[in-house]
Design an enzyme around this catalytic site. Structure first.
Site, PDB file in Angstrom:
ATOM      1  N   HIS A  61      39.201  16.221  61.193  1.00 38.63           N
ATOM      2  CA  HIS A  61      39.356  17.037  62.402  1.00 38.63           C
ATOM      3  C   HIS A  61      40.644  17.852  62.395  1.00 38.63           C
ATOM      4  O   HIS A  61      40.708  18.939  62.944  1.00 38.63           O
ATOM      5  CB  HIS A  61      39.264  16.153  63.644  1.00 38.63           C
ATOM      6  CG  HIS A  61      37.855  15.717  63.895  1.00 38.63           C
ATOM      7  ND1 HIS A  61      37.427  14.446  63.657  1.00 38.63           N
ATOM      8  CD2 HIS A  61      36.776  16.414  64.300  1.00 38.63           C
ATOM      9  CE1 HIS A  61      36.146  14.368  63.923  1.00 38.63           C
ATOM     10  NE2 HIS A  61      35.718  15.541  64.319  1.00 38.63           N
ATOM     11  N   ARG A  77      33.361  22.104  71.060  1.00 43.75           N
ATOM     12  CA  ARG A  77      33.797  20.705  71.006  1.00 43.75           C
ATOM     13  C   ARG A  77      34.637  20.432  72.260  1.00 43.75           C
ATOM     14  O   ARG A  77      35.851  20.566  72.244  1.00 43.75           O
ATOM     15  CB  ARG A  77      34.644  20.455  69.758  1.00 43.75           C
ATOM     16  CG  ARG A  77      33.874  20.491  68.440  1.00 43.75           C
ATOM     17  CD  ARG A  77      34.805  20.182  67.284  1.00 43.75           C
ATOM     18  NE  ARG A  77      34.116  19.882  66.045  1.00 43.75           N
ATOM     19  CZ  ARG A  77      33.908  20.779  65.067  1.00 43.75           C
ATOM     20  NH1 ARG A  77      34.332  22.007  65.180  1.00 43.75           N
ATOM     21  NH2 ARG A  77      33.276  20.424  63.962  1.00 43.75           N
ATOM     22  N   ARG A 101      28.982  20.790  73.765  1.00 41.91           N
ATOM     23  CA  ARG A 101      28.788  19.380  73.437  1.00 41.91           C
ATOM     24  C   ARG A 101      29.595  18.528  74.411  1.00 41.91           C
ATOM     25  O   ARG A 101      30.766  18.820  74.663  1.00 41.91           O
ATOM     26  CB  ARG A 101      29.254  19.134  72.003  1.00 41.91           C
ATOM     27  CG  ARG A 101      29.077  17.699  71.561  1.00 41.91           C
ATOM     28  CD  ARG A 101      29.334  17.560  70.092  1.00 41.91           C
ATOM     29  NE  ARG A 101      30.747  17.592  69.787  1.00 41.91           N
ATOM     30  CZ  ARG A 101      31.235  17.481  68.545  1.00 41.91           C
ATOM     31  NH1 ARG A 101      30.414  17.374  67.530  1.00 41.91           N
ATOM     32  NH2 ARG A 101      32.529  17.493  68.327  1.00 41.91           N
ATOM     33  N   GLU A 159      23.516  13.463  63.385  1.00 49.14           N
ATOM     34  CA  GLU A 159      24.652  13.204  62.505  1.00 49.14           C
ATOM     35  C   GLU A 159      24.772  11.737  62.101  1.00 49.14           C
ATOM     36  O   GLU A 159      25.720  11.349  61.437  1.00 49.14           O
ATOM     37  CB  GLU A 159      25.956  13.710  63.138  1.00 49.14           C
ATOM     38  CG  GLU A 159      26.206  13.259  64.550  1.00 49.14           C
ATOM     39  CD  GLU A 159      27.474  13.874  65.169  1.00 49.14           C
ATOM     40  OE1 GLU A 159      28.277  14.481  64.462  1.00 49.14           O
ATOM     41  OE2 GLU A 159      27.635  13.719  66.393  1.00 49.14           O
ATOM     42  N   ASN A 167      29.108  17.107  58.945  1.00 49.43           N
ATOM     43  CA  ASN A 167      30.398  16.453  58.669  1.00 49.43           C
ATOM     44  C   ASN A 167      30.249  14.938  58.781  1.00 49.43           C
ATOM     45  O   ASN A 167      30.675  14.185  57.912  1.00 49.43           O
ATOM     46  CB  ASN A 167      31.472  16.923  59.653  1.00 49.43           C
ATOM     47  CG  ASN A 167      31.649  18.421  59.621  1.00 49.43           C
ATOM     48  OD1 ASN A 167      31.296  19.064  58.641  1.00 49.43           O
ATOM     49  ND2 ASN A 167      32.185  18.988  60.686  1.00 49.43           N
ATOM     50  N   ASP A 168      29.637  14.514  59.865  1.00 46.58           N
ATOM     51  CA  ASP A 168      29.436  13.078  60.043  1.00 46.58           C
ATOM     52  C   ASP A 168      28.223  12.583  59.268  1.00 46.58           C
ATOM     53  O   ASP A 168      28.245  11.491  58.711  1.00 46.58           O
ATOM     54  CB  ASP A 168      29.287  12.744  61.533  1.00 46.58           C
ATOM     55  CG  ASP A 168      30.644  12.630  62.205  1.00 46.58           C
ATOM     56  OD1 ASP A 168      31.535  11.988  61.616  1.00 46.58           O
ATOM     57  OD2 ASP A 168      30.829  13.203  63.294  1.00 46.58           O
ATOM     58  N   ARG A 182      35.398  10.914  55.938  1.00 45.55           N
ATOM     59  CA  ARG A 182      35.664  12.349  55.844  1.00 45.55           C
ATOM     60  C   ARG A 182      37.147  12.692  55.941  1.00 45.55           C
ATOM     61  O   ARG A 182      37.538  13.816  55.675  1.00 45.55           O
ATOM     62  CB  ARG A 182      34.867  13.111  56.915  1.00 45.55           C
ATOM     63  CG  ARG A 182      35.210  12.712  58.308  1.00 45.55           C
ATOM     64  CD  ARG A 182      34.218  13.253  59.315  1.00 45.55           C
ATOM     65  NE  ARG A 182      34.618  14.534  59.857  1.00 45.55           N
ATOM     66  CZ  ARG A 182      34.111  15.056  60.963  1.00 45.55           C
ATOM     67  NH1 ARG A 182      33.148  14.424  61.618  1.00 45.55           N
ATOM     68  NH2 ARG A 182      34.504  16.211  61.403  1.00 45.55           N
ATOM     69  N   CYS A 242      25.687  22.771  62.531  1.00 43.34           N
ATOM     70  CA  CYS A 242      27.024  23.167  62.961  1.00 43.34           C
ATOM     71  C   CYS A 242      28.129  22.452  62.194  1.00 43.34           C
ATOM     72  O   CYS A 242      29.299  22.608  62.487  1.00 43.34           O
ATOM     73  CB  CYS A 242      27.193  22.956  64.462  1.00 43.34           C
ATOM     74  SG  CYS A 242      27.017  21.235  64.952  1.00 43.34           S
TER      75      CYS A 242
HETATM   76  C1  PEP Z   1      29.724  17.231  62.516  1.00 46.26           C
HETATM   77  O1  PEP Z   1      29.846  16.001  62.488  1.00 46.26           O
HETATM   78  O2  PEP Z   1      29.208  17.888  61.582  1.00 46.26           O
HETATM   79  C2  PEP Z   1      30.205  18.007  63.667  1.00 46.26           C
HETATM   80  C3  PEP Z   1      29.981  19.305  63.773  1.00 46.26           C
HETATM   81  O3  PEP Z   1      30.935  17.346  64.609  1.00 46.26           O
HETATM   82  P1  PEP Z   1      32.479  16.967  64.434  1.00 46.26           P
HETATM   83  O4  PEP Z   1      32.994  17.668  63.202  1.00 46.26           O
HETATM   84  O5  PEP Z   1      33.167  17.370  65.657  1.00 46.26           O
HETATM   85  O6  PEP Z   1      32.404  15.475  64.254  1.00 46.26           O
HETATM   86 MG    MG Z   2      30.358  14.942  64.277  1.00 43.24          MG
END
Ligand code: PEP
Ligand code: MG
Length: 580
Positions: free
Chosen positions: A191, A300, A337, A436, A459-460, A470, A507
């Site tokens: 993040h 976010r 979100r 996710e 990402n998750d 990550r 996303c």
């Molecule tokens: C993800 O997990 O891909 C996502 C877009 O959410 P975040 O990166 O905020 O966890």
């Molecule tokens: Mg996520």
């Protein structure tokens, strides 16, 4: 001159001075103090305490002037620790009875107090522990004679070097005079990196040992390249000139990309791909419009909490920001979100517990539903903001349909309240979920019955599916979006959404990598949401591709054994398809 290699995490070049804000202050050694020097050591300790008190007062006044008394109160709590005679006596006792240096005695005292705090885990005491750690840091710096700089005091052009940086600190520091980040820990999808991108600041991560090298140096000349991951300390004139030229060339290339933002986002054979923007901070709204995003694919909202901490955002603050989002996105939708706190995104006002494994803990929708008292304020504002345009609500980290059912129950309750209060809203807003969690992906056919759209959070999803943290630089090379298991999962989610007739977008950061656009189109995706500055490059890539052969190419990819084989096959096939 010294060149270090890290992971390029947020593009761009920064040329300036590095300031190390390492949260670790180096090793503290236990050094015996001769009996006749014990009193001098105590005097040295008390002098450092006095110095730290002055430092804290200075910070308090400054924060008070700039940000108001409520925030300045944090420093009052710290000042209180330093005037607590039990605390001071305990350190002096250690120096005297063990005949040790003040640094060691201080650390001993802090560990003893912390052990007592650990036994009772409440938010209040956790905050006090943080005060204690900060105070200990001030005094140790005082003992070492290091002047405590504030970021606002340092000249422009600062590259922050830190061993670790929370997303919260990245937001706060990034808005100061910072022009880049070098962080020892973390990876491209952490993040903190995402925040660096939001603020359009270059970032290099995983540069091991840099803090140790810089911790005792004031401002070290530095160049960082967020694309290649290179960090150069004490650059010579030739290197500086080379980077100045590259910087100018990249700026020109960026401007060129802007020239064709009005062109349609369509493949050569006429398949449209909607490219939307991911927004973390409100200042990105302007960028999302400037770079030609077709709506907001992910806001976010947790950063609203992180920015306002230690205060919780009020309903009117929520409402104002959502209204801004919806109006900026029009005529396209704005997908907001609900807060995805927990994991590494901590706002102490919402989180109560301390978790050993927070990424697998109370985060996302789980935390939302556990703290309905706090969430209802956000939900009321979200539902009220539906009158300003196409506002869609999205839930993070959904794992089981019951979470959606519970959300709908709470929404019903909120809508009844709003009705009774005579406040306007639209009942028919669209509801979606992030896909996710691998189990949610596997039952996406079932999930689709409960919602109007999916957004794939790679990402998750990749983190959980490949068991790769990550934000851990040691396993960053294992984080492979083109792992065949991931490709199969993506195809499954998209097929299930298509069969159920609901919209699906992506996303996660994977959506913003132009090298992967062909695969995503081949998987059947027609909506992508990326950080605003990536919109032009992704749209340009879409325009260069022919979609017809991509599905069959991806079919083949999913049969291959490794990410490397897939990458190689893709390169061959896509260049053949585009030259034939
Ligand atoms: C993800 O997990 O891909 C996502 C877009 O959410 P975040 O990166 O905020 O966890
Ligand atoms: Mg996520």
């Amino acid at each position: 001159m010294q060149t270090l290699q890290g992971i390029g995490a947020s593009e761009g070049i920064a040329i300036g001075a590095a300031v190390c804000i390492s949260t670790r202050i180096g090793d503290i050694y236990q050094i015996p103090v001769p009996e006749n020097e014990v009193e001098t050591e105590i005097a040295r300790f008390l002098e450092a305490v006095e110095k730290s008190q002055g430092e804290i007062k200075r910070l308090r006044d400054r924060v008070g002037d700039e940000m108001g008394d409520e925030l300045a109160g944090i420093f009052d709590a710290q000042a209180l620790v330093l005037s607590d005679s039990t605390f001071l006596d305990s350190v002096i006792h250690h120096i005297r009875s063990e005949r040790v240096n003040a640094e060691w005695a201080l650390q001993e005292t802090v560990s003893e107090i912390q052990a007592r705090f650990d036994a009772i885990d409440t938010t209040y005491l956790r905050d006090r522990q943080e005060d204690l750690r900060h105070v200990c840091r001030y005094v140790i710096q005082g003992l070492r004679g290091i002047h405590l700089h504030q970021l606002s005091e340092v000249p422009d052009g600062i590259v922050i070097v830190a061993d670790d940086l929370s997303p919260t600190d990245a937001v706060r520091l990034g808005r100061e005079k910072v022009i880049g980040f070098v962080i020892e820990h973390g990876s491209a999808t952490s993040h903190t990196t995402i925040i660096a991108r939001s603020l359009n600041l270059p970032a290099v991560l995983g540069v091991s040992g840099i803090n140790r090298m810089l911790v005792d140096h004031a401002e070290v000349p530095i160049v960082i390249d967020g694309s290649t991951g290179q960090v150069i300390l004490y650059p010579d004139a030739q290197t500086l000139a080379r980077y100045e030229t590259t910087l100018a060339e990249r700026r020109r290339a960026d401007l060129e990309l802007l020239e064709d933002i009005e062109l349609p986002s369509e493949t050569t054979d006429g398949v449209g791909v909607q490219v939307m923007a991911n927004i973390d901070l409100p200042e990105e709204l302007e960028d999302s419009q400037r770079f030609g995003a077709a709506g907001i694919g992910l806001y976010r909202s947790e950063f609203l909490y992180i920015e306002r901490s230690p205060k919780l955002p009020s309903e009117e603050e929520h409402l104002a920001i959502y209204r801004r989002m919806v109006e900026a996105a029009a005529p396209h939708p704005a997908i907001i979100r609900t807060y995805d706190l927990g994991g590494r995104k901590i706002a102490r006002e919402v989180m109560e517990t301390h978790e050993a494994n927070p990424v697998l803990g109370l985060r996302g929708i789980r935390l939302t539903l556990a703290r309905l008292d706090i969430f209802k304020t956000q939900l009321r504002a979200l539902i009220r903001a539906t009158i300003y345009g196409d506002l869609r609500i999205m839930l993070p980290l959904v794992t089981i349909p019951e979470e959606i059912i519970e959300f709908r129950r709470v929404s019903e309750e909120v809508m009844q309240e709003l009705d009774q209060e005579g406040l306007a809203f639209r009942r028919d807003f669209k509801l979606g979920v992030m896909i996710e969690v691998p189990a949610a992906a596997m039952i996406s056919d079932i999930m689709a019955r409960y919602v109007d759209f999916f957004s794939i959070g790679t990402n998750d999803l990749i983190q959980y599916a490949l068991a790769v943290d990550r934000s851990n630089e040691h396993v960053a090379s294992l984080y492979r979006p083109l792992h065949p298991g991931i490709l199969r999962m993506l195809r499954l989610i998209i097929r299930n959404a298509d069969e159920a007739g609901i919209e699906v977008s992506m996303c996660g950061e994977m959506a913003g990598d132009p090298k992967l656009t062909a695969v995503l189109i081949g998987c059947g995706l027609r909506r992508l949401s990326v950080s605003p500055r990536r919109v032009p490059a992704v749209k340009r890539q879409v325009r260069m591709l022919t979609s017809a052969p991509l599905e069959a190419i991806v079919d083949q990819c999913a049969q291959l054994a490794t990410a490397e084989e897939i990458e190689k096959y893709l390169q061959e096939q896509i260049s053949a398809a585009n030259t034939s």
